[in-house]
Every structure is written in C-alpha cells, then in structure tokens.
Design a protein around this motif. Structure first.
Motif, PDB file in Angstrom:
ATOM      1  N   LEU A   1       3.127 -33.239  45.078  1.00 55.33           N
ATOM      2  CA  LEU A   1       3.256 -33.138  46.531  1.00 55.33           C
ATOM      3  C   LEU A   1       4.389 -32.228  46.985  1.00 55.33           C
ATOM      4  CD1 LEU A   1       2.541 -36.835  47.569  1.00 55.33           C
ATOM      5  CD2 LEU A   1       0.947 -34.960  47.142  1.00 55.33           C
TER       6      LEU A   1
ATOM      7  N   HIS B   1      -2.519 -31.779  49.696  1.00 55.88           N
ATOM      8  CA  HIS B   1      -2.586 -33.178  49.271  1.00 55.88           C
ATOM      9  C   HIS B   1      -1.493 -33.992  49.966  1.00 55.88           C
ATOM     10  CE1 HIS B   1      -5.097 -31.197  46.413  1.00 55.88           C
ATOM     11  NE2 HIS B   1      -4.099 -30.742  45.664  1.00 55.88           N
ATOM     12  N   ASN B   2      -1.637 -35.314  49.961  1.00 57.95           N
ATOM     13  CA  ASN B   2      -0.594 -36.172  50.533  1.00 57.95           C
ATOM     14  C   ASN B   2      -0.575 -37.534  49.832  1.00 57.95           C
ATOM     15  OD1 ASN B   2      -2.499 -37.978  51.886  1.00 57.95           O
ATOM     16  ND2 ASN B   2      -2.819 -36.305  53.349  1.00 57.95           N
ATOM     17  N   ASP B   3       0.383 -38.377  50.238  1.00 52.07           N
ATOM     18  CA  ASP B   3       0.602 -39.650  49.551  1.00 52.07           C
ATOM     19  C   ASP B   3      -0.620 -40.564  49.586  1.00 52.07           C
ATOM     20  OD1 ASP B   3       3.775 -40.021  48.945  1.00 52.07           O
ATOM     21  OD2 ASP B   3       3.458 -38.771  50.712  1.00 52.07           O
TER      22      ASP B   3
END
Length: 240
Positions: free
Chosen positions: A71, A77-79
């Motif tokens: 990240l 993309h993300n958590d």
C-alpha cells in the motif's frame, strides 16, 4: 473507429484540443486494446492514466494478491482489499475513475505459450512486472507477434523506461538486460521510494499512448534512466 459520445467529448476535451490528438486520435484511443502485466507500483500508476486518458479496453494480468506492504506505493489498492487479487482491486478503482472503458481482469500466472496467445489480442503491451523471467517471456512473445512493448523498472530511487517496437534494426528487452548482467534485486531486498514507481509508470502510460497514436519520438532504441536521489535524467542508446 469508435465514435465518441457527448460525455466522452467533454471528458477528454483537454486531450482533443491537442493538435497531435484531436478527435481522430481520441477515437483511436477509444478503439485501442492494451495489456498491463503486473498491478504493483508501476502497473497501478500506468493503468490509472491509461484509464483516464480514454483507452477503450484494458486487460490487467497479475497472479498476486494485495498485502499491507504493497500500500505504500500501489495506489489503486487499499486496506479494505487485503488478500484480494490485485487485478480485481485495480479493476474496482479504475472503474471508478472512468466508467466509459472496458476492463478485464486475469488473476493467473501464464506460461510463455499462453502469453504468446494473449498478447496477439492487443495493440500495446506494458511490462510493469518485477520478475526477469516474466520480462523475458513477454519480450519474446511481443517480438514474435510484433506487438509494441513498453518496459519499465524501478528500485530504490532509480527508474528505467524503454520501448520495444520490434521493427527492423531495433533492440529487444533481452539485448538491454544483457547490459546489466544478472542483477535481479527486488524491492523486497533493496527497497523502493513510492514516488519513483509513479514517475516510471506514468512515463510508460505516456509512451504507450504515443506509440499507439504514432506521435512524437518514443523511447525505442533508447533507455531513459532516472536518478531520483539527485533528480538527474539521462538516456543511453541501446545496441540492436
């Protein structure tokens, strides 16, 4: 040639007013098919600008899943998407950036015969991988099918970009890789500062558009080398 809708004319207005693009060029981009191999730092940067520029179809190819250490530099993309296939995560983000384009996600590790079959469906291929074996397989596949390959690499604060059109008397990726020996350090081993992958990936997107529209002077026959620590950019002429 795919005609632009009124909404697309508004969306791409700042490109259409460029004399080198105009309506015809934008319609060519809408009709284009590009393959992005690797949805890490380079692929995330390149694919988002290809998406917003109006490339009509993108296929995303990667066998990896999103991890927390991605990240820092893989901006699509993300958590909330940890452990999700990178291609699916990227597709979600890219669709939000531009609903007018078609995106296909392939979460798979393809062997060389499969790559050869796949690349023949595209106008341009972008190598955004960090694996030397895959790079060489893509090089051979694109050379066989005469599909332009836009190659990028980044590590530490350094980046490289080149273009391979496989026209007569032009170099291949293999001829370039021989210049640097067998050094296969990865970002895991050597580290990488996030903005450098953005710089390289964005240049890859620019070169892909230029190659597709046949405008300007692309990086075929030249290797662009970026030293981010000292912000020095130089190029070397590649052997054929």
């Amino acid at each position: 040639m795919a005609e632009l809708s009124y909404q697309e004319e508004l969306r791409y207005n700042r490109q259409i007013v460029l004399k080198s693009i105009d309506f015809e060029g934008q319609e060519t981009l809408k009709s284009s098919r590009m393959l992005v191999v690797g949805l890490g730092g380079l692929g995330c940067a390149a694919s988002q600008y290809l998406t917003t520029a109006g490339i009509g179809h993108l296929t995303l190819l990667d066998f990896d899943t999103v991890s927390l250490s991605n990240l820092q530099r893989q901006v699509l993309h993300n958590d909330s998407r940890l452990n999700m296939p990178k291609v699916e995560s990227a597709k979600l983000s890219l669709t939000q950036l531009n609903p007018h384009i078609d995106i296909q996600a392939i979460h798979q590790h393809l062997d060389e015969p499969q790559l050869i079959q796949l690349v023949s469906d595209f106008d341009v291929v972008l190598d955004c991988t960090d694996n030397v074996e895959t790079r060489n397989q893509l090089d051979r596949a694109c050379q066989l099918k005469k599909i332009p390959l836009i190659s990028g690499a980044a590590i530490r604060l350094e980046g490289q970009v080149s273009v391979f059109t496989y026209e007569e008397n032009t170099p291949t990726y293999h001829s370039v890789s021989q210049l640097f020996g067998q050094n296969t350090l990865s970002c895991v081993e050597a580290g990488v500062l996030s903005p450098i992958v953005g710089i390289v990936g964005t240049i890859q997107a620019l070169e892909a558009i230029k190659v597709r529209l046949n405008i300007g002077k692309n990086l075929c026959g030249r290797l662009l080398m970026i030293d981010g620590m000292n912000m020095a950019i130089r190029e070397i002429k590649l052997p054929t």
